[in-house]
Every structure is written in C-alpha cells, then in structure tokens.
Write a protein that holds these residues in place. Structure first.
Motif, PDB file in Angstrom:
ATOM      1  N   GLY A   2       0.774  -1.238   0.000  1.00  0.00           N
ATOM      2  CA  GLY A   2       0.000   0.000   0.000  1.00  0.00           C
ATOM      3  C   GLY A   2       0.806   1.289   0.000  1.00  0.00           C
ATOM      4  O   GLY A   2       0.243   2.374  -0.075  1.00  0.00           O
ATOM      5  N   ARG A   3       2.141   1.177   0.093  1.00  0.00           N
ATOM      6  CA  ARG A   3       2.955   2.398   0.075  1.00  0.00           C
ATOM      7  C   ARG A   3       3.052   2.954  -1.345  1.00  0.00           C
ATOM      8  O   ARG A   3       3.183   2.193  -2.301  1.00  0.00           O
ATOM      9  N   PRO A   4       3.011   4.299  -1.506  1.00  0.00           N
ATOM     10  CA  PRO A   4       3.164   4.888  -2.849  1.00  0.00           C
ATOM     11  C   PRO A   4       4.546   4.586  -3.421  1.00  0.00           C
ATOM     12  O   PRO A   4       5.541   4.580  -2.697  1.00  0.00           O
ATOM     13  N   THR A   5       4.592   4.321  -4.729  1.00  0.00           N
ATOM     14  CA  THR A   5       5.865   4.015  -5.371  1.00  0.00           C
ATOM     15  C   THR A   5       6.264   5.043  -6.416  1.00  0.00           C
ATOM     16  O   THR A   5       7.412   5.088  -6.816  1.00  0.00           O
ATOM     17  N   GLY A   6       5.320   5.855  -6.898  1.00  0.00           N
ATOM     18  CA  GLY A   6       5.643   6.791  -7.966  1.00  0.00           C
ATOM     19  C   GLY A   6       5.673   6.142  -9.340  1.00  0.00           C
ATOM     20  O   GLY A   6       6.094   6.753 -10.314  1.00  0.00           O
ATOM     21  N   TYR A   7       5.239   4.886  -9.412  1.00  0.00           N
ATOM     22  CA  TYR A   7       5.270   4.156 -10.682  1.00  0.00           C
ATOM     23  C   TYR A   7       4.013   3.304 -10.772  1.00  0.00           C
ATOM     24  O   TYR A   7       3.646   2.637  -9.816  1.00  0.00           O
ATOM     25  N   GLY A   8       3.346   3.362 -11.911  1.00  0.00           N
ATOM     26  CA  GLY A   8       2.160   2.544 -12.065  1.00  0.00           C
ATOM     27  C   GLY A   8       1.851   2.276 -13.520  1.00  0.00           C
ATOM     28  O   GLY A   8       1.780   3.202 -14.325  1.00  0.00           O
ATOM     29  N   ARG A   9       1.727   1.003 -13.862  1.00  0.00           N
ATOM     30  CA  ARG A   9       1.352   0.592 -15.215  1.00  0.00           C
ATOM     31  C   ARG A   9       2.260   1.175 -16.295  1.00  0.00           C
ATOM     32  O   ARG A   9       1.810   1.660 -17.319  1.00  0.00           O
ATOM     33  N   GLY A  10       3.533   1.195 -16.018  1.00  0.00           N
ATOM     34  CA  GLY A  10       4.500   1.647 -17.012  1.00  0.00           C
ATOM     35  C   GLY A  10       4.754   3.142 -17.037  1.00  0.00           C
ATOM     36  O   GLY A  10       5.488   3.631 -17.883  1.00  0.00           O
ATOM     37  N   VAL A  11       4.156   3.882 -16.123  1.00  0.00           N
ATOM     38  CA  VAL A  11       4.289   5.340 -16.125  1.00  0.00           C
ATOM     39  C   VAL A  11       4.750   5.804 -14.744  1.00  0.00           C
ATOM     40  O   VAL A  11       4.212   5.375 -13.727  1.00  0.00           O
ATOM     41  N   TYR A  12       5.761   6.663 -14.735  1.00  0.00           N
ATOM     42  CA  TYR A  12       6.188   7.293 -13.490  1.00  0.00           C
ATOM     43  C   TYR A  12       5.256   8.467 -13.211  1.00  0.00           C
ATOM     44  O   TYR A  12       4.944   9.248 -14.107  1.00  0.00           O
ATOM     45  N   VAL A  13       4.827   8.579 -11.968  1.00  0.00           N
ATOM     46  CA  VAL A  13       3.897   9.625 -11.560  1.00  0.00           C
ATOM     47  C   VAL A  13       4.533  10.402 -10.423  1.00  0.00           C
ATOM     48  O   VAL A  13       4.978   9.816  -9.435  1.00  0.00           O
ATOM     49  N   GLY A  14       4.609  11.721 -10.575  1.00  0.00           N
ATOM     50  CA  GLY A  14       5.207  12.536  -9.528  1.00  0.00           C
ATOM     51  C   GLY A  14       5.061  14.009  -9.856  1.00  0.00           C
ATOM     52  O   GLY A  14       4.089  14.428 -10.488  1.00  0.00           O
ATOM     53  N   GLU A  15       6.040  14.773  -9.414  1.00  0.00           N
ATOM     54  CA  GLU A  15       6.059  16.209  -9.671  1.00  0.00           C
ATOM     55  C   GLU A  15       7.426  16.623 -10.184  1.00  0.00           C
ATOM     56  O   GLU A  15       8.436  16.016  -9.835  1.00  0.00           O
ATOM     57  N   TYR A  16       7.436  17.652 -10.994  1.00  0.00           N
ATOM     58  CA  TYR A  16       8.670  18.286 -11.445  1.00  0.00           C
ATOM     59  C   TYR A  16       8.435  19.781 -11.388  1.00  0.00           C
ATOM     60  O   TYR A  16       7.447  20.278 -11.924  1.00  0.00           O
ATOM     61  N   ARG A  17       9.303  20.492 -10.727  1.00  0.00           N
ATOM     62  CA  ARG A  17       9.183  21.945 -10.556  1.00  0.00           C
ATOM     63  C   ARG A  17       7.822  22.344  -9.986  1.00  0.00           C
ATOM     64  O   ARG A  17       7.243  23.346 -10.356  1.00  0.00           O
ATOM     65  N   GLY A  18       7.295  21.514  -9.107  1.00  0.00           N
ATOM     66  CA  GLY A  18       6.049  21.824  -8.437  1.00  0.00           C
ATOM     67  C   GLY A  18       4.790  21.567  -9.242  1.00  0.00           C
ATOM     68  O   GLY A  18       3.704  21.930  -8.818  1.00  0.00           O
TER      69      GLY A  18
END
Length: 79
Positions: A2-18
C-alpha cells in the motif's frame, strides 16, 4: 503493502518543478525514447533519439524547463 511508489502501469507519476508530471522512458539497441506529460500546463513532450543518451529523462526535463510556465517563486523574483 500500500505504500506509494511513484510508478504505475509503465508510467512514473510525480512532480517536477512543483507541477504534476507523468513520464515513461525506455530504449533498445542504441535508441532511446521519453514521453512526458504535464497536464496542468497542457504540455506533452516526446523525444525519440537514435543514439544512446545517458539520461533521457534529464534531457526531456531540459526541454520542459524551456516550455513550462515559470513557477510561483520565479514569478515573484522576476517582478
């Protein structure tokens, strides 16, 4: 677990420059590719490289730096 990984289904998910950023990179046989999406700015960037780029994500973000609107602190500094 259940911990967030920043990766899902082949796509990185996060933030860049806010700003939210979704991207995927990959390569094979001397070719590299990167696709980045910045939905709040309605910006997508696709890089197709016919050479080995050591860090295609860094290259994609350099392009994003030119095309993304300035962040709030940068706006205040310029004013």
């Amino acid at each position: 677990d259940g911990r967030p990984t920043g990766y899902g289904r082949g796509v990185y998910v996060g933030e860049y420059r806010g700003t939210p950023e979704l991207f995927h990179d990959g390569g094979h046989g001397g070719y590299r590719a990167w696709l980045g999406r910045y939905p709040e700015s309605r910006l997508s960037i696709a890089l197709l490289c016919n050479t080995v780029v050591p860090d295609v994500t860094a290259l994609g973000r350099r392009v994003a730096d030119v095309l993304l609107p300035p962040t709030a602190p940068e706006r205040r500094a310029a004013a």
